[in-house]
Motif scaffolding. Structure first.
Motif, short mmCIF file in Angstrom:
data_model
loop_
_atom_site.label_atom_id
_atom_site.label_comp_id
_atom_site.label_asym_id
_atom_site.label_seq_id
_atom_site.Cartn_x
_atom_site.Cartn_y
_atom_site.Cartn_z
N ALA A 238 -12.43 4.49 -23.42
CA ALA A 238 -12.12 3.14 -22.96
C ALA A 238 -11.58 3.54 -21.29
O ALA A 238 -11.87 2.63 -20.60
CB ALA A 238 -10.72 2.72 -23.62
N GLU A 239 -10.92 4.64 -21.11
CA GLU A 239 -10.83 4.96 -19.72
C GLU A 239 -11.99 5.03 -18.79
O GLU A 239 -12.17 4.66 -17.88
CB GLU A 239 -9.84 6.20 -19.85
CG GLU A 239 -8.50 5.98 -20.23
CD GLU A 239 -7.84 7.33 -20.09
OE1 GLU A 239 -8.40 8.54 -19.91
OE2 GLU A 239 -6.46 7.54 -20.53
N VAL B 151 -8.12 11.77 -29.43
CA VAL B 151 -7.95 10.60 -28.22
C VAL B 151 -9.29 10.32 -27.84
O VAL B 151 -9.48 9.66 -26.59
CB VAL B 151 -7.18 11.39 -26.84
CG1 VAL B 151 -5.63 11.65 -27.30
CG2 VAL B 151 -7.96 12.56 -26.39
N THR B 152 -10.25 10.33 -28.60
CA THR B 152 -11.74 9.97 -28.09
C THR B 152 -11.82 8.69 -27.75
O THR B 152 -12.45 8.29 -26.73
CB THR B 152 -12.65 10.29 -29.51
OG1 THR B 152 -12.45 11.73 -29.87
CG2 THR B 152 -14.02 10.08 -29.05
N GLU B 153 -11.20 7.76 -28.39
CA GLU B 153 -11.51 6.28 -28.00
C GLU B 153 -10.56 5.93 -26.82
O GLU B 153 -11.00 4.94 -26.04
CB GLU B 153 -10.88 5.45 -29.36
CG GLU B 153 -11.67 5.47 -30.61
CD GLU B 153 -13.19 4.94 -30.37
OE1 GLU B 153 -13.46 3.91 -29.47
OE2 GLU B 153 -14.04 5.46 -30.79
N ARG B 154 -9.39 6.61 -26.57
CA ARG B 154 -8.75 6.48 -25.45
C ARG B 154 -9.61 6.86 -24.24
O ARG B 154 -9.48 6.28 -23.03
CB ARG B 154 -7.50 7.00 -25.40
CG ARG B 154 -6.39 6.60 -24.22
CD ARG B 154 -5.11 7.19 -24.67
NE ARG B 154 -5.19 8.74 -24.28
CZ ARG B 154 -4.21 9.66 -24.18
NH1 ARG B 154 -3.05 8.93 -24.54
NH2 ARG B 154 -4.23 10.66 -24.09
N ARG B 155 -10.13 7.97 -24.37
CA ARG B 155 -10.86 8.59 -23.18
C ARG B 155 -12.04 7.72 -22.88
O ARG B 155 -12.46 7.58 -21.99
CB ARG B 155 -11.36 9.87 -23.71
CG ARG B 155 -10.32 11.07 -23.49
CD ARG B 155 -9.88 11.30 -22.28
NE ARG B 155 -8.90 12.44 -22.22
CZ ARG B 155 -8.86 13.64 -22.33
NH1 ARG B 155 -10.22 14.35 -22.28
NH2 ARG B 155 -8.02 14.52 -22.25
N GLN C 268 -13.34 2.69 -15.73
CA GLN C 268 -13.62 3.39 -14.52
C GLN C 268 -15.04 2.80 -14.18
O GLN C 268 -15.10 2.42 -13.04
CB GLN C 268 -13.48 4.81 -14.77
CG GLN C 268 -12.14 5.44 -14.62
CD GLN C 268 -12.30 6.87 -14.81
OE1 GLN C 268 -13.27 7.58 -15.06
NE2 GLN C 268 -10.93 7.71 -14.81
N ALA C 269 -15.96 2.67 -15.00
CA ALA C 269 -17.10 2.30 -14.73
C ALA C 269 -17.49 0.64 -14.45
O ALA C 269 -17.93 0.38 -13.41
CB ALA C 269 -18.09 2.34 -15.93
N LEU C 270 -16.43 0.07 -14.97
CA LEU C 270 -16.44 -1.47 -14.74
C LEU C 270 -15.67 -1.74 -13.31
O LEU C 270 -16.15 -2.43 -12.53
CB LEU C 270 -15.23 -2.23 -15.78
CG LEU C 270 -15.25 -3.53 -15.47
CD1 LEU C 270 -16.41 -4.27 -15.58
CD2 LEU C 270 -14.10 -4.22 -16.72
#
Length: 282
Positions: A40-41, A34-38, A45-47
């Motif tokens: 992206a999350e 789930v590296t890419e999903r984390r 959050q940063a955005l």
């Protein structure tokens, strides 16, 4: 962690399989990367945080820009009151009038802040009944020897069109103040010829009103026209780039639109349209 030092985020899901005796026979499960999903999350959050910071920055800049006018009026009237007190004999009536204006402008500053907060929160605009023609350009600083101020206001006559509009009085006053101040400032650097400021209203179709503020300043550069109403874009060395952006937000919230064009033979024209009282915007 992989042998090369790369870190992977994994999520494991599983359950034991029991035999007839109740013993664990096997464990069935899966391990997901789930590296890419984390990632992206985290980016979302940063955005979201950056958007909140930008919104707060725009709100702060908007308040600073808009309350500058009533605060300036408070200082001017306080100085006038001091001058009336220093006269021999003092003039208490003039002092009282100056203090009344200070109170009104102090309250107006609070109203402006409240309206900007409501605008950012996308609250529904107030529905005050007001006459768009009732605005006095003489209340703004301009050289009376070199500035010709004109108003071309459509008349209320039998069979004519009403200039009444239903909207937020404070917000629409701020729009007119911003447009007039911009016109006066644009002409302040003009040393040749006269300065002409024209404020006019006219009918815009069967259910609308058009307001135009026209000046004889240096005009607009072609590359500035499309960005003139963007937040933090300014053509003035000491500008904040918030005044016209706030104007656009207010006018669009009232169901209208605002734009700029060149004036002939020189200068700029800032125009806005609004639906008349009782009309709604699609």
């Amino acid at each position: 962690m992989h042998p090369g030092g790369e870190i992977k985020q994994i999520q494991s899901i599983g359950h034991p399989v029991l035999g007839p005796s109740g013993d664990v026979v096997e464990f069935v499960g899966t391990v997901m990367d789930v590296t890419e999903r984390r990632r992206a999350e985290e980016e979302r959050q940063a955005l979201a945080h950056a958007n909140r910071v930008a919104t707060m920055g725009q709100l702060t800049a908007s308040i600073a820009h808009e309350v500058n006018q009533p605060i300036g009026a408070v200082v001017t009237n306080a100085q006038a009151a001091l001058r009336w007190l220093d006269m021999q004999p003092p003039d208490p009536e003039e002092v009282r009038q100056a203090l009344d204006r200070i109170v009104r402008n102090g309250r107006r500053a609070g109203d402006v802040i409240g309206r900007i907060r409501a605008l950012v929160a996308k609250a529904a605009p107030r529905k005050d009944s007001l006459d768009l023609k009732r605005h006095d350009p003489r209340s703004h600083r301009a050289d009376p020897q070199r500035t010709a101020q004109q108003r071309d206001l459509a008349a209320d006559t039998t069979g004519g069109w009403p200039a009444a509009h239903s909207g937020d009085r404070i917000q629409l006053q701020q729009v007119m103040l911003n447009l007039i101040f911009n016109a006066v400032e644009a002409m302040s650097g003009s040393h040749d010829g006269s300065r002409q400021l024209l404020i006019k209203t006219e009918q815009d179709g069967p259910a609308g009103v058009l307001v135009a503020v026209q000046d004889s300043g240096p005009g607009l550069k072609p590359e500035s026209v499309d960005r003139l109403f963007d937040a933090f874009y300014t053509t003035k060395p000491d500008g904040m780039g918030m005044g016209l952006s706030i104007c656009r937000s207010i006018i669009e919230a009232h169901g209208g639109r605002v734009w700029a064009t060149a004036n002939v033979p020189q200068g700029a024209v800032l125009q806005l349209t609004l639906p008349l009282q009782g009309e709604t915007s699609s």
